[in-house]
Design an enzyme around this catalytic site. Structure first.
Site, PDB file in Angstrom:
ATOM      1  N   ARG A 171     -10.874 -11.155   1.076  1.00 42.61           N
ATOM      2  CA  ARG A 171     -11.789 -12.082   0.404  1.00 42.61           C
ATOM      3  C   ARG A 171     -11.190 -13.479   0.317  1.00 42.61           C
ATOM      4  O   ARG A 171     -11.915 -14.470   0.262  1.00 42.61           O
ATOM      5  CB  ARG A 171     -12.163 -11.517  -0.977  1.00 42.61           C
ATOM      6  CG  ARG A 171     -11.021 -11.384  -1.910  1.00 42.61           C
ATOM      7  CD  ARG A 171     -11.318 -10.432  -3.055  1.00 42.61           C
ATOM      8  NE  ARG A 171     -11.219  -9.032  -2.669  1.00 42.61           N
ATOM      9  CZ  ARG A 171     -11.424  -8.006  -3.487  1.00 42.61           C
ATOM     10  NH1 ARG A 171     -11.761  -8.217  -4.753  1.00 42.61           N
ATOM     11  NH2 ARG A 171     -11.311  -6.770  -3.056  1.00 42.61           N
TER      12      ARG A 171
ATOM     13  N   LYS B 180       0.844  -1.198   0.000  1.00 41.40           N
ATOM     14  CA  LYS B 180       0.000   0.000   0.000  1.00 41.40           C
ATOM     15  C   LYS B 180       0.883   1.254   0.000  1.00 41.40           C
ATOM     16  O   LYS B 180       1.968   1.229   0.577  1.00 41.40           O
ATOM     17  CB  LYS B 180      -0.873   0.021   1.265  1.00 41.40           C
ATOM     18  CG  LYS B 180      -2.012  -0.976   1.277  1.00 41.40           C
ATOM     19  CD  LYS B 180      -2.818  -0.865   2.561  1.00 41.40           C
ATOM     20  CE  LYS B 180      -3.924  -1.877   2.633  1.00 41.40           C
ATOM     21  NZ  LYS B 180      -5.024  -1.645   1.656  1.00 41.40           N
TER      22      LYS B 180
HETATM   23  N1  BES Z   1      -8.201  -3.761   4.113  1.00 40.09           N
HETATM   24  C1  BES Z   1      -8.397  -3.221   2.831  1.00 40.09           C
HETATM   25  C2  BES Z   1      -9.666  -2.385   2.714  1.00 40.09           C
HETATM   26  C3  BES Z   1      -9.707  -1.127   3.536  1.00 40.09           C
HETATM   27  C4  BES Z   1      -9.293   0.071   2.990  1.00 40.09           C
HETATM   28  C5  BES Z   1     -10.186  -1.148   4.827  1.00 40.09           C
HETATM   29  C6  BES Z   1      -9.328   1.216   3.751  1.00 40.09           C
HETATM   30  C7  BES Z   1     -10.228   0.014   5.572  1.00 40.09           C
HETATM   31  C8  BES Z   1      -9.801   1.195   5.033  1.00 40.09           C
HETATM   32  C9  BES Z   1      -8.470  -4.333   1.777  1.00 40.09           C
HETATM   33  O1  BES Z   1      -7.778  -5.479   2.089  1.00 40.09           O
HETATM   34  C10 BES Z   1      -7.911  -3.791   0.520  1.00 40.09           C
HETATM   35  O2  BES Z   1      -6.766  -3.448   0.521  1.00 40.09           O
HETATM   36  N2  BES Z   1      -8.729  -3.691  -0.511  1.00 40.09           N
HETATM   37  C11 BES Z   1      -8.305  -3.149  -1.758  1.00 40.09           C
HETATM   38  C12 BES Z   1      -8.787  -4.075  -2.837  1.00 40.09           C
HETATM   39  C13 BES Z   1      -8.197  -3.797  -4.187  1.00 40.09           C
HETATM   40  C14 BES Z   1      -6.721  -4.160  -4.203  1.00 40.09           C
HETATM   41  C15 BES Z   1      -8.930  -4.594  -5.226  1.00 40.09           C
HETATM   42  C16 BES Z   1      -8.936  -1.780  -1.902  1.00 40.09           C
HETATM   43  O3  BES Z   1     -10.080  -1.603  -1.486  1.00 40.09           O
HETATM   44  O4  BES Z   1      -8.251  -0.880  -2.384  1.00 40.09           O
HETATM   45 ZN    ZN Z   2      -5.709  -5.366   1.472  1.00 37.89          ZN
END
Ligand code: BES
Ligand code: ZN
Ligand code: ZN
Length: 498
Positions: free
Chosen positions: A351, A277
């Site tokens: 997921r 990230k």
């Molecule tokens: N844990 C994150 C989602 C999240 C984002 C929770 C901000 C709380 C605050 C999740 O695992 C994630 O990173 N999702 C990605 C998915 C994408 C790579 C398809 C997202 O939402 O950007």
């Molecule tokens: Zn994630």
């Protein structure tokens, strides 16, 4: 990690002027006549005659040693105009009032409970909301701080004489539910270095067993022999080994053919993995186990309340880290269900662990209904903001009952679509399914559709709490950090489950 014991009590408002207390809190309406005991009419008028206080929401004024009252201080808490007052108004007003008491280092307070019918509210729901706001507002996360103000030791709610008996059990019930919320809040707020999967799982099991729940843990070896391929792909990059916790609540009074299953995403830190990230998104990712925290705390609360429903919970708990052993984008893995998954992005890890958890529960427990709750997608926050959860289900009736619990608890959920034709997005050229959609739009829906593929024909709903699970700044009845979102929602839903 559990919240300390604080007394919540219902008492009579008879001769309230003679009650000795450090703080009397009086909710005051902006436009309507006062619905309080007559003995307070004068002093309320005095407060309303001040320029600085009109009874609007968020307003508060304090009188010291008021004439005619035994209370050392009186706080007038504005609740706004009659037409816009609902239960949430009371949660907020009572939470804010308690926070002011904490600042003043007041140790106990008595709240005057207004006459609900004059505000067109139902008495039990209004009183419950007042107690929730006050009790939750009294919680602080200060265990790592030296300088702190103590929380209140006693919070009383003064109601008219005829209501004291009717509501005698209510304070204990509200306290139990809010202790569940506080437990989840603390788990979420605790930093990732102090809740590695093994430690978090151990803490859940310890508290669950104390309440009489049956608890079991699948360790790394058991997860490998049980072929949790999707979950293991997520944990592969971390030095901390994964765990899956299973909790069972089987009361003898419950219908044996209707087991409810709950699954909660438990990523103790989500770095994104090899799809690391960006720095500003890493901040706060200790909260990525809020779904697991909500489910564990709900189970513990259900056991304490002896809810007459058969419940099974599964918590997949992992850390998502990049390293030489981490799963790579493009890898293909085989999930517990046998389906192969192409990893399009290692940051779409929630997921993956939930897919295995859902398949495992269905195979071993054949639940009537399964509900998962997860901080699953940033896309859901884009759609619904930071206060409302996304609700996905192909069963409209199931979605309706969860939506209604969201209204009652003000842990709000908004129903999102699960369009069949969007499944196209998850197609892989070389595996059964891909873990991300091939469009930059509709990310929350793609994630939910991915999960639905593993829920197959079981009645299922998914709650995406990426927005409401965590707050950076305190709110009227929550400190900055985990909100415990989901515990009051799920408890209400289970209580009304038939
Ligand atoms: N844990 C994150 C989602 C999240 C984002 C929770 C901000 C709380 C605050 C999740 O695992 C994630 O990173 N999702 C990605 C998915 C994408 C790579 C398809 C997202 O939402 O950007
Ligand atoms: Zn994630
Ligand atoms: Zn995540």
């Amino acid at each position: 990690m559990e919240g300390e014991f604080k007394v919540l009590k219902i008492s009579s408002s008879h001769e309230i002027e003679k009650k000795q207390t450090e703080m009397l809190v009086i909710p005051v309406c902006e436009d309507s006549e006062s619905s309080h005991p007559d003995s307070l009419a004068n002093i309320i008028q005095q407060a309303l005659s001040l320029k600085e206080f009109k009874g609007a929401e968020n307003e508060a004024v304090v009188f010291f040693a008021p004439l005619g009252l035994k209370a050392k201080q009186v706080m007038f808490a504005g609740i706004g105009k009659k037409d816009s007052i609902d239960e949430e108004t009371f949660r907020k007003a009572c939470g804010s009032a308690i926070k002011k008491c904490i600042q003043k280092e007041v140790q106990e307070a008595i709240f005057i409970v207004p006459c609900a019918s004059k505000l067109d509210l139902e008495p039990e729901r209004m009183l419950s909301a007042m107690m929730e706001g006050a009790y939750l507002g009294n919680h602080q996360f200060d265990k790592y701080k030296k300088s702190k103000h103590p929380s209140l030791l006693k919070i009383e709610f003064a109601v008219s004489d005829e209501l004291t008996d009717r509501f005698s059990g209510l304070a204990q019930k509200i306290k139990t539910i809010c202790d569940g919320t506080i437990l989840a809040r603390e788990w979420v707020t605790i930093p990732s270095n102090l809740k590695r999967p093994e430690e978090f799982a151990g803490e859940v099991v310890k508290l669950a067993e104390k309440e009489g729940l049956k608890a079991s843990v699948l360790d790394h070896k058991a997860l490998k022999s049980n072929k949790f391929g999707a979950l293991l792909a997520v944990s592969a990059g971390s030095a901390s080994k994964p765990r899956v916790v299973i909790l069972e609540h089987y009361p003898v009074t419950a219908d044996k053919d209707k087991t409810l299953a709950l699954a909660g995403k438990g990523v103790t830190f989500d770095s994104g993995g090899i799809n690391l990230k960006p720095f500003d998104s890493l901040d706060g990712m200790k909260m990525d186990m809020a779904g697991a925290a909500a489910v564990a705390a709900t189970m513990i609360t259900a056991a304490r309340l002896k809810l007459p429903v058969r419940l099974i919970a599964i918590l997949p708990i992992v850390e998502n880290m990049p390293s030489g052993s981490a799963t790579r984008p493009g890898d293909i893995i085989t999930s517990f269900s046998g389906k192969t998954i192409e990893i399009g992005n290692t940051d779409a890890e929630g997921r993956l662990i939930l897919a295995d958890a859902i398949s495992y529960v269905i195979k071993n427990y054949t639940p009537h209904t399964i509900v998962d709750i997860a901080t699953l997608t940033g896309a859901c926050m884009v759609a619904l903001g930071e206060k409302i959860a996304g609700l996905f289900s192909s069963d409209d009736q199931l979605a309706k009952t969860i939506f209604e619990s969201g209204i009652r608890t003000c842990e709000r959920c908004w129903k999102m679509p699960l369009p069949e034709d969007y499944k196209e997005l998850l197609k892989s050229e070389i595996a059964d399914i891909r873990n991300i959609g091939n469009s930059k739009y509709g990310g929350a829906i793609a994630a939910a559709l991915f999960l639905s593929d593993f829920a197959e024909n079981t009645r299922w709903a998914h709650i995406d709490i990426a927005g409401p699970a965590y707050i950076k700044k305190e709110s009227p009845y929550c400190t900055a950090g985990g909100t415990g979102f989901g515990v009051r929602l799920l408890c209400d839903w289970i209580e009304n489950w038939r």
